[in-house]
Scaffold this motif. Structure first.
Motif, short mmCIF file in Angstrom:
data_model
loop_
_atom_site.label_atom_id
_atom_site.label_comp_id
_atom_site.label_asym_id
_atom_site.label_seq_id
_atom_site.Cartn_x
_atom_site.Cartn_y
_atom_site.Cartn_z
N LYS A 159 -42.24 80.00 60.29
CA LYS A 159 -41.69 80.31 58.98
C LYS A 159 -40.73 81.47 59.16
O LYS A 159 -41.07 82.45 59.82
N GLN A 160 -39.54 81.34 58.58
CA GLN A 160 -38.53 82.40 58.65
C GLN A 160 -38.06 82.69 57.23
O GLN A 160 -37.64 81.77 56.52
N SER A 161 -38.18 83.95 56.82
CA SER A 161 -37.73 84.38 55.49
C SER A 161 -36.55 85.31 55.65
O SER A 161 -36.46 86.06 56.62
N TYR A 162 -35.64 85.28 54.66
CA TYR A 162 -34.44 86.09 54.70
C TYR A 162 -34.40 87.03 53.50
O TYR A 162 -35.05 86.79 52.49
N VAL A 163 -33.63 88.11 53.63
CA VAL A 163 -33.60 89.18 52.63
C VAL A 163 -33.25 88.66 51.24
O VAL A 163 -33.82 89.09 50.24
N GLU A 164 -32.31 87.71 51.14
CA GLU A 164 -31.88 87.25 49.82
C GLU A 164 -32.88 86.29 49.18
O GLU A 164 -32.70 85.86 48.06
N GLY A 165 -33.98 85.96 49.88
CA GLY A 165 -35.04 85.15 49.30
C GLY A 165 -35.17 83.75 49.85
O GLY A 165 -36.15 83.06 49.56
N SER A 166 -34.22 83.29 50.64
CA SER A 166 -34.31 81.96 51.24
C SER A 166 -35.38 81.96 52.34
O SER A 166 -35.65 82.98 52.96
N SER A 167 -35.94 80.79 52.59
CA SER A 167 -36.87 80.66 53.69
C SER A 167 -36.89 79.22 54.19
O SER A 167 -36.50 78.30 53.48
N ILE A 168 -37.31 79.06 55.42
CA ILE A 168 -37.53 77.74 56.03
C ILE A 168 -38.87 77.78 56.72
O ILE A 168 -39.34 78.83 57.15
N GLN A 169 -39.50 76.63 56.81
CA GLN A 169 -40.73 76.54 57.60
C GLN A 169 -40.87 75.12 58.11
O GLN A 169 -40.30 74.18 57.55
N GLY A 170 -41.59 74.98 59.19
CA GLY A 170 -41.77 73.67 59.78
C GLY A 170 -42.63 73.76 61.02
O GLY A 170 -43.42 74.68 61.19
N PHE A 201 -30.46 77.44 51.40
CA PHE A 201 -30.40 76.28 52.28
C PHE A 201 -29.93 75.03 51.53
O PHE A 201 -29.45 74.08 52.12
N TYR A 202 -30.05 75.02 50.22
CA TYR A 202 -29.58 73.90 49.41
C TYR A 202 -28.17 74.12 48.88
O TYR A 202 -27.44 73.16 48.64
N THR A 203 -27.76 75.37 48.64
CA THR A 203 -26.49 75.61 47.96
C THR A 203 -25.34 76.00 48.88
O THR A 203 -24.19 75.81 48.52
N GLN A 204 -25.60 76.54 50.06
CA GLN A 204 -24.49 76.94 50.93
C GLN A 204 -23.96 75.75 51.71
O GLN A 204 -24.68 74.80 52.00
N LYS A 205 -22.68 75.79 52.02
CA LYS A 205 -22.07 74.73 52.80
C LYS A 205 -22.41 74.90 54.27
O LYS A 205 -22.56 76.02 54.76
N ALA A 206 -22.52 73.78 54.97
CA ALA A 206 -22.79 73.83 56.40
C ALA A 206 -21.62 74.50 57.10
O ALA A 206 -20.46 74.27 56.76
N ASN A 207 -21.92 75.34 58.09
CA ASN A 207 -20.85 76.05 58.78
C ASN A 207 -20.83 75.77 60.28
O ASN A 207 -20.05 76.36 61.00
N GLY A 208 -21.69 74.90 60.76
CA GLY A 208 -21.67 74.52 62.16
C GLY A 208 -22.38 75.48 63.09
O GLY A 208 -22.31 75.33 64.30
#
Length: 91
Positions: A19-30, A63-70
């Motif tokens: 699980k990785q959380s970021y300062v602005e509140g986004s997170s991912i887990q898997g 993770f849902y609203t930002q555009k992919a940047n490669g």
């Protein structure tokens, strides 16, 4: 888990979570998985290396609203394992 990569986030003896959380509140887990990775094309004959990667099961906020940047995250946490590039270019 039996793997040293799992730390304390085990689902069972074969699945290690992250699980990785970021300062602005986004997170991912898997869950982690291993596969062979090769960079280049068939003409270069670069050897594959076994790498641990993550399979996201839950993403939120940016993770849902930002555009992919490669950008591809290719570095595990400091001191835990060699990076993808370190493994690919090891002699």
């Amino acid at each position: 888990c039996k793997s040293s990569e799992c730390n304390s986030s085990c689902r069972d003896v074969t699945h290690c979570g992250y699980k990785q959380s970021y300062v602005e509140g986004s997170s991912i887990q898997g869950w982690y998985f291993q596969d062979l990775v090769r960079i280049g094309d068939g003409l270069q004959h670069n050897p594959p290396v076994r790498m641990t990667m993550g399979c996201h099961q839950n993403e939120n906020k940016l993770f849902y609203t930002q555009k992919a940047n490669g950008i591809l995250g290719i570095r595990p946490p400091a001191g835990e394992a060699a990076s993808l590039l370190e493994n690919l270019f090891a002699d």
